[in-house]
Design a protein around this motif. Structure first.
Motif, mmCIF file in Angstrom:
data_model
loop_
_atom_site.group_PDB
_atom_site.id
_atom_site.type_symbol
_atom_site.label_atom_id
_atom_site.label_comp_id
_atom_site.label_asym_id
_atom_site.label_seq_id
_atom_site.Cartn_x
_atom_site.Cartn_y
_atom_site.Cartn_z
ATOM 1 N N SER A 56 0.853 -1.122 0.067
ATOM 2 C CA SER A 56 -0.014 -0.081 0.047
ATOM 3 C C SER A 56 0.958 1.088 0.195
ATOM 4 O O SER A 56 0.413 2.557 -0.279
ATOM 5 C CB SER A 56 -0.836 0.008 1.183
ATOM 6 O OG SER A 56 -0.108 -0.034 2.614
ATOM 7 N N ALA A 113 -3.756 4.641 2.753
ATOM 8 C CA ALA A 113 -5.210 4.198 2.882
ATOM 9 C C ALA A 113 -5.996 5.093 1.902
ATOM 10 O O ALA A 113 -6.944 5.759 1.912
ATOM 11 C CB ALA A 113 -5.889 4.221 4.257
ATOM 12 N N TYR A 132 -9.171 5.169 -0.135
ATOM 13 C CA TYR A 132 -10.346 4.707 -0.184
ATOM 14 C C TYR A 132 -11.006 4.536 -1.590
ATOM 15 O O TYR A 132 -11.639 3.713 -2.162
ATOM 16 C CB TYR A 132 -11.449 5.433 0.815
ATOM 17 C CG TYR A 132 -11.405 4.802 2.243
ATOM 18 C CD1 TYR A 132 -12.168 3.969 2.766
ATOM 19 C CD2 TYR A 132 -10.152 5.298 3.143
ATOM 20 C CE1 TYR A 132 -12.018 3.714 3.877
ATOM 21 C CE2 TYR A 132 -9.861 4.977 4.258
ATOM 22 C CZ TYR A 132 -10.972 3.973 4.840
ATOM 23 O OH TYR A 132 -10.913 3.587 6.347
ATOM 24 N N ALA A 189 -8.546 -0.727 2.069
ATOM 25 C CA ALA A 189 -8.224 0.727 2.520
ATOM 26 C C ALA A 189 -8.444 0.934 4.203
ATOM 27 O O ALA A 189 -7.685 1.311 4.944
ATOM 28 C CB ALA A 189 -8.979 2.148 1.973
ATOM 29 N N ILE A 217 -5.937 -1.153 6.093
ATOM 30 C CA ILE A 217 -4.583 -0.425 5.706
ATOM 31 C C ILE A 217 -4.684 0.698 6.916
ATOM 32 O O ILE A 217 -3.519 0.738 7.623
ATOM 33 C CB ILE A 217 -4.140 0.088 4.401
ATOM 34 C CG1 ILE A 217 -3.854 -0.942 3.642
ATOM 35 C CG2 ILE A 217 -3.018 1.044 4.419
ATOM 36 C CD1 ILE A 217 -4.072 -0.588 2.147
ATOM 37 N N GLU A 218 -5.547 1.508 6.899
ATOM 38 C CA GLU A 218 -5.479 2.377 7.966
ATOM 39 C C GLU A 218 -5.699 2.022 9.333
ATOM 40 O O GLU A 218 -5.013 2.612 10.223
ATOM 41 C CB GLU A 218 -7.147 3.369 7.817
ATOM 42 C CG GLU A 218 -7.157 4.625 8.777
ATOM 43 C CD GLU A 218 -8.355 5.269 8.632
ATOM 44 O OE1 GLU A 218 -8.570 6.129 9.414
ATOM 45 O OE2 GLU A 218 -9.336 5.025 7.710
#
Length: 554
Positions: A121, A125, A127, A135, A138-139
């Motif tokens: 990534s 993140a 989206y 996303a 990842i966030e």
């Protein structure tokens, strides 16, 4: 407690709880609704060390039992989520677990389940580009790391790849389902597309080892030897007896095409890449703990068996063992004991081995029940007779052949040719001795009509109440070619009625006939006939206990 598991009813969480309990640990399972305990009991788990507590990680956590090890396996794993919905669990919920773990006086380790794509990534993140699920994961990964540092929480992040095993019906399962239903005309991606897998059992064992390993390591848990996607699909196709697509569609082109044409969820496309992942630390931990991954191809085949057995999550699986095997070169769906059965059960048309589900447990011994070639889940064969000989070749007992309706003819042919291999034959509703008046046995019933027949209509034709066995038959009739083969087999059986009657007079092993009073014989069989009051053409479904009693009396 030794450990607390958040998300304990999920696919990963429940397997982890079972693994920890199996190691004799005291485990708190944090759930919203307790569907975990029945799942554990059904698998023979010892739940003496289990405490089930109610928790909602989307809200601040209080009133939970203290634990040395904290596992957060909770996540919203779905595509098409809204941003707020995805973040609620995958970000806010994950942070709530960190905050609560920081209050524990004897915390050894917090293990957070993230995702293997976080390494690709770049720490963003996005989206819009990735979709809400990926996303948000990842966030959440980034937020958990930062907050754990701030609170001095000993953290390990586990990044599993696509997790497969019994009960997993999302992710790569969609590809397998499209392949099985002949709706995968081309493979997405290129020749180097890498979609790594890990089995849920291996992942649970790995997670259980993490708290004893050094803190600060973050592990990518996947099988580096997973076949590239074209070979992965080919492995499943060969195992299940369906053709594998040869054409490929680049991911870039799939992104530009309308979803109504491709059938591909845009969020799944980011998982189709040539990327590789940093698995060194996971391999080192596994080696130190003595963990071995099962071969990827074997894991894929076993998972494909489970997917087909459960109709991709829409039905309960049959009793194990079950799966695809090669019978006389034909990929055949088989349930039961292949080497030492007491009874071999051959279904009639248009059914499959599920026809015997009510009867088999009542027989008091091992049974072998296949889907006949070209029917149910089995691939077609040029002839039934060599296939039946191949089915019985590994058998080391002298079983009773129990055949229903149109399957009575091949059973009689085998018993006549090889009387030394069977103890007897039981013919249930032998169509060749009954009136050919059923709508199903008329040659005017066209395959397209049969293929489109809803469950209620087929149940009416068969004279049965709607149930899982009829639903199973309807599902299989929807597969390409199956309805056509059913109609062809019905016509062949009708044309061979006289020849099969002659065969009945020549067979030398004991033969018994069971019929329902509502579906009697119209031709003298010259053999003992048992009539079951109130039954129709499928007494093994409607009067299973009576049929079982007569079979046990042989």
């Amino acid at each position: 407690m030794d450990a607390i598991v958040f998300g304990a009813t999920g696919f990963i969480g429940r397997s982890l709880v079972a693994e920890l309990l199996g190691r004799g640990l005291r485990v708190a399972a944090a759930v919203r609704n307790d569907t975990l305990t029945p799942w554990l009991l059904a698998r023979g788990a010892d739940i003496g060390g289990l405490t089930v507590v109610t928790a909602d990680i989307t809200r601040p956590l209080t009133g939970l039992p203290e634990a040395a090890d904290v596992y957060n396996t909770a996540a919203r794993y779905a595509f098409g989520l809204g941003r707020r919905e995805a973040r609620e669990t995958n970000v806010t919920g994950a942070l709530n677990v960190v905050e609560w773990a920081a209050t524990l006086p004897a915390l050894r380790r917090l293990v957070h389940i993230s995702g293997y794509r976080v390494s690709a990534s770049g720490g963003r993140a996005d989206y819009a580009a990735l979709g809400a699920y990926e996303a948000s994961k990842i966030e959440g990964d980034l937020a958990v790391r930062e907050r754990a540092r701030e609170l001095d929480v000993p953290l390990t992040i586990a990044n599993p790849s696509a997790v497969i095993g019994p009960g997993q019906y999302i992710g790569p399962a969609a590809l397998v389902q499209d392949l099985w239903n002949r709706r995968l005309p081309a493979l997405p991606g290129g020749p180097g597309t890498f979609l790594p897998i890990v089995t849920v059992d291996y992942l649970a064992r790995f997670l259980a080892e993490i708290p004893a390993s050094p803190a600060g390591e973050h592990h990518w848990i996947l099988d580096d030897e997973t076949p590239l996607l074209p070979e992965l699909i080919r492995t499943v196709a060969d195992h299940t007896g369906v053709p594998a697509p040869r054409a490929r569609v680049p991911v870039g082109l799939l992104r530009r095409l309308p979803r109504r044409l491709t059938g591909a969820d845009p969020e799944t496309l980011t998982f189709l890449s040539d990327d590789r992942y940093p698995t060194e630390s996971a391999r080192a931990l596994a080696e130190a703990a003595g963990l071995d991954m099962p071969p990827a191809a074997d894991a894929l085949r076993a998972w494909a068996d489970d997917l087909v057995a459960t109709r991709f999550g829409t039905a309960a699986p049959p009793p194990a063992p079950y799966g695809f095997v090669s019978v006389a070169g034909v990929r055949t769906w088989v349930t039961g004991e292949r080497e030492r059965p007491d009874h071999v059960l051959l279904h009639g048309l248009p059914m499959n081995a599920d026809l015997w589900t009510p009867l088999a447990p009542l027989l008091g011994g091992p049974v072998l029940a296949p889907d006949l070639p070209g029917q149910g889940r089995s691939a077609p064969a040029p002839s039934v007779d060599p296939w039946l000989a191949g089915l019985l070749d590994p058998v080391r007992t002298r079983p009773v052949l129990v055949a229903h309706s149109a399957a009575c003819a091949p059973a009689l042919r085998f018993a006549t040719a090889r009387p030394d291999r069977v103890a007897g034959v039981v013919l249930i509703s032998p169509a060749f001795l009954q009136a050919p008046g059923s709508r199903l046995t008329r040659s005017s019933l066209a395959a397209p009509r049969l293929r489109r027949m809803p469950t209620a209509a087929l149940a009416e034709v068969l004279g049965l109440p709607e149930g899982p066995e009829v639903e199973s038959a309807v599902t299989d009739l929807g597969r390409p070619g199956t309805a056509r083969r059913v109609v062809a087999a019905l016509r062949t059986a009708h044309a061979e009625r006289e020849r099969t009657r002659e065969l009945l007079g020549r067979v030398t092993v004991p033969v018994r006939i069971i019929v329902g009073s509502a579906d009697p014989l119209v031709t003298d069989a010259g053999r003992p006939v048992t009539e079951i009051a109130g039954a129709g053409h499928h007494p093994q479904l409607t009067h299973a206990a009576e049929v079982a009693r007569h079979l046990r009396e042989r």
